[in-house]
Structures are given as C-alpha cells and as structure tokens.
Design a protein around this motif. Structure first.
Motif, PDB file in Angstrom:
ATOM      1  N   MET A  14       0.840  -1.197   0.000  1.00 31.49           N
ATOM      2  CA  MET A  14       0.000   0.000   0.000  1.00 31.49           C
ATOM      3  C   MET A  14       0.878   1.251   0.000  1.00 31.49           C
ATOM      4  N   LYS A  15       1.925   1.249   0.798  1.00 24.52           N
ATOM      5  CA  LYS A  15       2.825   2.400   0.875  1.00 24.52           C
ATOM      6  C   LYS A  15       3.452   2.688  -0.490  1.00 24.52           C
ATOM      7  N   LYS A  16       3.805   1.637  -1.224  1.00 24.61           N
ATOM      8  CA  LYS A  16       4.363   1.809  -2.569  1.00 24.61           C
ATOM      9  C   LYS A  16       3.322   2.415  -3.507  1.00 24.61           C
ATOM     10  N   ALA A  17       2.087   1.944  -3.402  1.00 22.35           N
ATOM     11  CA  ALA A  17       1.014   2.478  -4.251  1.00 22.35           C
ATOM     12  C   ALA A  17       0.736   3.940  -3.911  1.00 22.35           C
ATOM     13  N   ASP A  96      -9.700   1.504  -7.583  1.00 19.50           N
ATOM     14  CA  ASP A  96     -10.952   1.664  -8.323  1.00 19.50           C
ATOM     15  C   ASP A  96     -10.986   3.076  -8.895  1.00 19.50           C
ATOM     16  N   THR A  97     -10.902   3.172 -10.224  1.00 16.15           N
ATOM     17  CA  THR A  97     -10.918   4.482 -10.878  1.00 16.15           C
ATOM     18  C   THR A  97     -12.317   4.894 -11.294  1.00 16.15           C
ATOM     19  N   GLY A  98     -13.273   4.026 -11.080  1.00 14.90           N
ATOM     20  CA  GLY A  98     -14.628   4.283 -11.563  1.00 14.90           C
ATOM     21  C   GLY A  98     -14.867   3.608 -12.900  1.00 14.90           C
ATOM     22  N   THR A  99     -13.787   3.385 -13.654  1.00 18.41           N
ATOM     23  CA  THR A  99     -13.894   2.680 -14.935  1.00 18.41           C
ATOM     24  C   THR A  99     -13.009   1.449 -14.982  1.00 18.41           C
ATOM     25  N   ALA A 100     -12.090   1.326 -14.028  1.00 18.21           N
ATOM     26  CA  ALA A 100     -11.186   0.173 -13.996  1.00 18.21           C
ATOM     27  C   ALA A 100     -10.952  -0.250 -12.555  1.00 18.21           C
ATOM     28  N   ILE A 101     -10.758  -1.552 -12.390  1.00 21.53           N
ATOM     29  CA  ILE A 101     -10.395  -2.131 -11.095  1.00 21.53           C
ATOM     30  C   ILE A 101      -9.035  -2.791 -11.292  1.00 21.53           C
ATOM     31  N   GLU A 102      -8.086  -2.452 -10.427  1.00 22.56           N
ATOM     32  CA  GLU A 102      -6.760  -3.079 -10.470  1.00 22.56           C
ATOM     33  C   GLU A 102      -6.494  -3.681  -9.099  1.00 22.56           C
ATOM     34  N   ILE A 103      -6.118  -4.964  -9.090  1.00 18.61           N
ATOM     35  CA  ILE A 103      -5.836  -5.679  -7.852  1.00 18.61           C
ATOM     36  C   ILE A 103      -4.319  -5.828  -7.735  1.00 18.61           C
ATOM     37  N   GLY A 104      -3.773  -5.395  -6.614  1.00 18.59           N
ATOM     38  CA  GLY A 104      -2.327  -5.438  -6.424  1.00 18.59           C
ATOM     39  C   GLY A 104      -1.701  -4.175  -6.992  1.00 18.59           C
ATOM     40  N   PHE A 105      -0.417  -4.017  -6.741  1.00 20.53           N
ATOM     41  CA  PHE A 105       0.287  -2.830  -7.238  1.00 20.53           C
ATOM     42  C   PHE A 105       1.428  -3.237  -8.150  1.00 20.53           C
ATOM     43  N   ARG A 106       1.353  -2.750  -9.376  1.00 22.42           N
ATOM     44  CA  ARG A 106       2.443  -2.850 -10.341  1.00 22.42           C
ATOM     45  C   ARG A 106       2.543  -1.487 -11.009  1.00 22.42           C
ATOM     46  N   PRO A 107       3.682  -0.805 -10.877  1.00 22.20           N
ATOM     47  CA  PRO A 107       3.803   0.542 -11.433  1.00 22.20           C
ATOM     48  C   PRO A 107       3.418   0.628 -12.907  1.00 22.20           C
ATOM     49  N   ASP A 108       3.802  -0.375 -13.705  1.00 23.17           N
ATOM     50  CA  ASP A 108       3.481  -0.325 -15.130  1.00 23.17           C
ATOM     51  C   ASP A 108       1.976  -0.406 -15.372  1.00 23.17           C
ATOM     52  N   SER A 109       1.269  -1.178 -14.568  1.00 21.34           N
ATOM     53  CA  SER A 109      -0.195  -1.264 -14.698  1.00 21.34           C
ATOM     54  C   SER A 109      -0.852   0.054 -14.314  1.00 21.34           C
TER      55      SER A 109
END
Length: 116
Positions: A14-17, A96-109
C-alpha cells in the motif's frame, strides 16, 4: 476521474502504491478496510471485474492458517464470505478508478491505467 484505493494503511505494498500515486500527482481517497470495514457488494464487484482468485490473497497469514479442507474447497461464494469476515484476506491494494479495477500494485499497470 474519482480514484479510490482500498487496503490496510500499514501494508508495505500500500505504501508503494500511495507513493506512486502521490509522485504522479493523482488525487485519491483511501479506504482502510481493516478500520472502516468493507461490504459484500464491493468484494463481489471486484471479483466480477478481476476474478475471485485474484482478489483473494492466498499468501496472507490469515488464509494460510485456514484448515486445508477450507482452502481446498473454495469457490467464489465461499471466498467472498471469507474476505467479508476477514478483510486481511483481500489482496492489496484494490484501485478503483470508476472505470477500472486493479488488484495489487504494479507501477506499469498503474501507468497504463492513468494514461488512458
């Protein structure tokens, strides 16, 4: 774009995100599901978007402490119930951007999501 990030404040991922979002100048609202709780609707929505296998954090201590028969007999409804009862079993962060859900943290994603 309204950005909401879900997780547990003291988690290293979370801290990285947070650092990535801050450095990128992206405003966000943080929801700590250990403190604020989480609803079944949110977990079900994330599972529908990404698949319950990706949302469930099988590497968490809480998940690994489950009896083998519980871990081996999982399906989506059982996994949702586990995550609802013990939010530490949700992989972090959930973006959650409202249009996309991303699980986990990857800088490129994250970069790809916010380049859209």
């Amino acid at each position: 774009m309204t950005v909401r990030i879900y997780g547990i404040r003291n988690c290293d991922t979370m801290k990285k995100a947070f650092a990535w979002l801050d450095a990128s100048g992206i405003a966000y609202a943080f929801h700590d599901y250990r403190v604020d709780g989480i609803g079944k609707h949110d977990i079900a929505r994330w599972c529908a978007a990404a698949g319950w296998e990706k949302v469930l954090n099988k590497g968490s201590r809480t998940f690994r402490a489950l009896p083998g028969e519980v871990r081996d007999e999982l399906d989506e409804p059982k996994a949702v119930a586990l995550m609802l009862g013990e939010p530490t079993m949700i992989k972090r962060p959930v973006l959650d951007t409202g249009t996309a859900i991303e699980i986990g943290f990857r800088p490129d994603s994250y970069a790809e999501i916010f380049a859209r």
